[in-house]
Design a protein around this motif. Structure first.
Motif, short mmCIF file in Angstrom:
data_model
loop_
_atom_site.label_atom_id
_atom_site.label_comp_id
_atom_site.label_asym_id
_atom_site.label_seq_id
_atom_site.Cartn_x
_atom_site.Cartn_y
_atom_site.Cartn_z
N ARG A 43 -9.64 39.16 65.43
CA ARG A 43 -10.30 40.45 65.26
C ARG A 43 -9.36 41.59 65.67
O ARG A 43 -9.22 42.59 64.98
CB ARG A 43 -11.59 40.50 66.07
CG ARG A 43 -12.34 41.83 65.97
CD ARG A 43 -13.58 41.79 66.85
NE ARG A 43 -14.54 40.84 66.33
CZ ARG A 43 -15.45 41.13 65.39
NH1 ARG A 43 -15.50 42.35 64.88
NH2 ARG A 43 -16.30 40.22 64.97
N ASP B 64 -9.79 31.09 59.75
CA ASP B 64 -11.11 31.54 59.33
C ASP B 64 -11.31 32.97 59.83
O ASP B 64 -11.45 33.21 61.03
CB ASP B 64 -12.19 30.63 59.92
CG ASP B 64 -13.59 31.06 59.50
OD1 ASP B 64 -13.71 31.95 58.62
OD2 ASP B 64 -14.56 30.53 60.06
N ILE B 65 -11.32 33.92 58.90
CA ILE B 65 -11.48 35.32 59.29
C ILE B 65 -12.80 35.90 58.79
O ILE B 65 -13.01 37.10 58.84
CB ILE B 65 -10.31 36.17 58.76
CG1 ILE B 65 -10.16 35.99 57.25
CG2 ILE B 65 -9.02 35.83 59.48
CD1 ILE B 65 -9.11 36.89 56.64
N HIS B 66 -13.72 35.03 58.35
CA HIS B 66 -15.00 35.51 57.83
C HIS B 66 -15.76 36.39 58.80
O HIS B 66 -16.32 37.42 58.39
CB HIS B 66 -15.88 34.34 57.38
CG HIS B 66 -17.20 34.79 56.85
ND1 HIS B 66 -18.32 34.91 57.64
CD2 HIS B 66 -17.57 35.20 55.61
CE1 HIS B 66 -19.33 35.35 56.92
NE2 HIS B 66 -18.90 35.53 55.69
N PRO B 67 -15.83 36.04 60.10
CA PRO B 67 -16.59 36.91 61.02
C PRO B 67 -16.07 38.34 61.01
O PRO B 67 -16.84 39.29 61.15
CB PRO B 67 -16.36 36.25 62.39
CG PRO B 67 -16.13 34.82 62.06
CD PRO B 67 -15.33 34.84 60.79
N LEU C 94 -14.28 39.74 58.40
CA LEU C 94 -14.52 40.28 57.07
C LEU C 94 -15.95 40.76 56.92
O LEU C 94 -16.21 41.75 56.24
CB LEU C 94 -14.22 39.21 56.01
CG LEU C 94 -12.76 38.86 55.78
CD1 LEU C 94 -12.66 37.69 54.83
CD2 LEU C 94 -12.02 40.04 55.22
N ALA C 95 -16.87 40.07 57.57
CA ALA C 95 -18.29 40.37 57.41
C ALA C 95 -18.71 41.68 58.03
O ALA C 95 -19.73 42.22 57.68
CB ALA C 95 -19.12 39.23 58.01
N THR D 18 -9.53 40.34 48.20
CA THR D 18 -9.23 38.93 47.99
C THR D 18 -8.53 38.38 49.22
O THR D 18 -7.74 39.07 49.86
CB THR D 18 -8.33 38.72 46.76
OG1 THR D 18 -7.13 39.50 46.89
CG2 THR D 18 -9.05 39.13 45.49
N TRP D 19 -8.84 37.14 49.56
CA TRP D 19 -8.22 36.47 50.69
C TRP D 19 -7.32 35.37 50.16
O TRP D 19 -7.69 34.62 49.27
CB TRP D 19 -9.28 35.87 51.62
CG TRP D 19 -8.71 35.01 52.70
CD1 TRP D 19 -7.92 35.41 53.73
CD2 TRP D 19 -8.87 33.60 52.84
NE1 TRP D 19 -7.58 34.35 54.52
CE2 TRP D 19 -8.15 33.21 54.00
CE3 TRP D 19 -9.54 32.61 52.12
CZ2 TRP D 19 -8.09 31.90 54.44
CZ3 TRP D 19 -9.49 31.30 52.56
CH2 TRP D 19 -8.77 30.95 53.71
N TYR E 285 -1.54 37.36 60.52
CA TYR E 285 -2.45 38.14 59.66
C TYR E 285 -1.66 39.23 58.95
O TYR E 285 -0.90 39.96 59.57
CB TYR E 285 -3.54 38.77 60.53
CG TYR E 285 -4.63 39.51 59.78
CD1 TYR E 285 -5.85 38.91 59.52
CD2 TYR E 285 -4.44 40.82 59.35
CE1 TYR E 285 -6.86 39.58 58.85
CE2 TYR E 285 -5.43 41.50 58.66
CZ TYR E 285 -6.64 40.88 58.42
OH TYR E 285 -7.62 41.55 57.75
#
Length: 248
Positions: free
Chosen positions: A168, A202-205, A207-208, A222-223, A235
């Motif tokens: 983050r 995993d960077i979804h948290p 991105l969300a 796009t990832w 990153y």
């Protein structure tokens, strides 16, 4: 950050390090065209193809304003510098690099799956004649490393940490950098047509919430399962506002 004109290419750019600028934007009456290769093209051959495409468009080689590279694996600090010293020689020959300042924006990442055998071109951009009726710019890839001349290990945000909070913080740093670069060219997220994130974690948290909150996802985020180009970086991100894109 401030931008400066590169009259020979009909664009302005944000001065940065010797191997690339932080971003480039077309002058009024011109626009950026982005060309993607269907498969990575090795560096030497890629430069030859790019030169032919730019000349076929009736433009000088100084219209070359950005490129997206793919490398086999992350470099050491010295390996990265050695690669860049070879890369800029063609830009010198084309009248782009004067030995100190480089107007060409760039991203360079390393695919985790099926990497190329050698550094190669994935895409490039050049400035063409004609007003496309929309902002026209390319922002260089930025990773979580502060500026300066110290080794990357001393400049990387939360070096060797890959937990959720560390990612983050890394992503927040990079988002700030993207926004600063766009602002230097008079643009923001509302002007982008494409935003790309490169990370193998995993960077979804993140991105969300943060990326969406800032508006970075509005233009087709796009990832990509890629690593940044230097050992220790986790990153990277780039973005663009380009009205004309094509695939060879």
């Amino acid at each position: 950050m401030t931008s400066t004109d590169f009259a020979a290419g009909n664009y302005r750019f944000i001065p940065s390090v010797f191997q690339y600028s932080a971003g480039a934007a077309a002058h009024p009456g011109y626009h950026v065209e982005r060309v993607t290769f269907r498969a990575p093209v090795p560096l030497k051959e890629g430069f030859q193809q790019i030169a032919a495409i730019i000349r076929a468009a009736g433009r000088p080689l100084t219209a070359f304003c950005a490129c997206e590279l793919r490398s086999p694996a992350p470099f050491s600090d010295q390996g990265f510098r050695s690669f860049n010293e070879v890369y800029v020689e063609t830009l010198r020959d084309w009248g782009l690099y004067d030995g100190k300042t480089n107007p060409v924006a760039r991203s360079n990442v390393c695919p985790e799956l099926a990497p190329p055998a050698e550094p190669s071109f994935h895409a490039f951009s050049f400035v063409a004649e004609g007003d496309a009726g929309a902002p026209s710019f390319v922002i260089s890839g930025g990773a979580e490393a502060r500026g300066g001349n110290a080794p990357y290990a001393e400049r990387i945000v939360r070096y060797q940490e890959t937990g959720a909070e560390a990612l983050r913080d890394k992503a927040a740093f990079v988002l700030d950098e993207m926004e600063s670069r766009m602002a230097a060219l008079g643009h923001g997220w509302a002007d982008t047509t494409g935003t790309q994130v490169y990370c193998v974690h995993d960077i979804h948290p993140f991105l969300a919430d943060e990326i969406v909150k800032r508006g970075a996802a509005r233009a087709g985020l796009t990832w990509h399962f890629n690593r940044p180009p230097v050992i220790g970086l986790e990153y990277e991100m780039d973005c663009r506002g380009v009205a004309v894109e094509r695939v060879l």
